[in-house]
Design a protein around this motif. Structure first.
Motif, PDB file in Angstrom:
ATOM      1  N   LYS A 129      -2.082   1.621  -3.818  1.00 20.27           N
ATOM      2  CA  LYS A 129      -3.340   2.155  -3.296  1.00 20.27           C
ATOM      3  C   LYS A 129      -3.096   2.776  -1.924  1.00 20.27           C
ATOM      4  CE  LYS A 129      -8.091   0.592  -2.485  1.00 20.27           C
ATOM      5  NZ  LYS A 129      -8.670   1.618  -3.323  1.00 20.27           N
TER       6      LYS A 129
ATOM      7  N   TRP B 138      -5.121   5.632  -5.988  1.00 21.21           N
ATOM      8  CA  TRP B 138      -3.798   5.100  -6.284  1.00 21.21           C
ATOM      9  C   TRP B 138      -2.860   6.267  -6.577  1.00 21.21           C
ATOM     10  CZ3 TRP B 138      -1.567   0.114  -7.653  1.00 21.21           C
ATOM     11  CH2 TRP B 138      -2.359  -0.966  -7.239  1.00 21.21           C
TER      12      TRP B 138
ATOM     13  N   SER C  30      -1.096  -0.433   1.728  1.00 21.34           N
ATOM     14  CA  SER C  30      -1.829  -0.775   0.516  1.00 21.34           C
ATOM     15  C   SER C  30      -2.285  -2.237   0.577  1.00 21.34           C
ATOM     16  CB  SER C  30      -0.954  -0.535  -0.716  1.00 21.34           C
ATOM     17  OG  SER C  30      -1.642  -0.888  -1.887  1.00 21.34           O
TER      18      SER C  30
END
Length: 127
Positions: A61, A87, A108
Motif C-alpha cells: 500500500k 496498492w 506501507s
C-alpha cells in the motif's frame, strides 16, 4: 512431496531481505493466504504481499499521491484488484533500490498502523 517443495520455496523467500525487513516491523504478523501468497499484516490489516516461490511481484500500500508517481516508474504497476486502495506491484526489483523498497514497505506499514483504532495500536504496543 508437495510440502517439501513448499519448504524449499518458503526457505528461499525467507532469505529475501525485504521479507526479513517486513518481519522486523513492530506488530507485523505473517501468514499464507490463497495458498500461494506470503502476506504481512499489522492489526489484522495487510500491508505487504510476496507470492511463492520467488517473491515477485511485491505488493504493498502507498499514499494516493505516491501511487500516481510510482506507477510511472518502469517495473511498478497498479496492483490487480487493489489499485483502487492505492496498492502497487513492483514487478522488477532492479528498477528501485533496496533502500527505496524498504522505505516504501515501512511507509506501507505506517499507513496501515495509522488507520488502526487507538485501542488496537495500544494492544499492539504501537504509537
Amino acid at each position: 512431496m508437495a510440502s517439501r517443495r513448499m519448504q524449499k520455496k518458503s526457505r528461499k523467500l525467507s532469505e529475501d531481505p525485504l521479507v526479513v525487513f517486513c518481519r522486523s516491523l513492530p506488530g507485523a504478523t505473517e501468514d499464507v493466504k490463497w495458498g500461494k501468497d506470503l502476506i504481512f499484516s499489522v492489526g489484522g490489516k495487510m500491508f505487504a504481499g510476496f507470492p511463492f516461490p520467488g517473491g515477485d511481484p511485491i505488493g504493498f500500500k502507498v499514499e494516493p499521491t505516491v501511487f500516481t508517481s510510482l506507477i510511472g516508474h518502469k517495473g511498478v504497476v497498479p496492483a490487480p484488484y487493489m489499485a483502487k486502495h492505492s496498492w502497487v506491484n513492483v514487478t522488477d526489483r532492479n528498477k528501485l533500490s533496496l533502500r527505496m523498497l524498504k522505505d516504501l514497505l515501512g511507509d506501507s506499514h505506517r499507513l496501515v498502523v495509522s488507520n488502526l483504532s487507538v485501542k488496537m495500536r495500544k494492544t499492539l504496543g504501537l504509537p
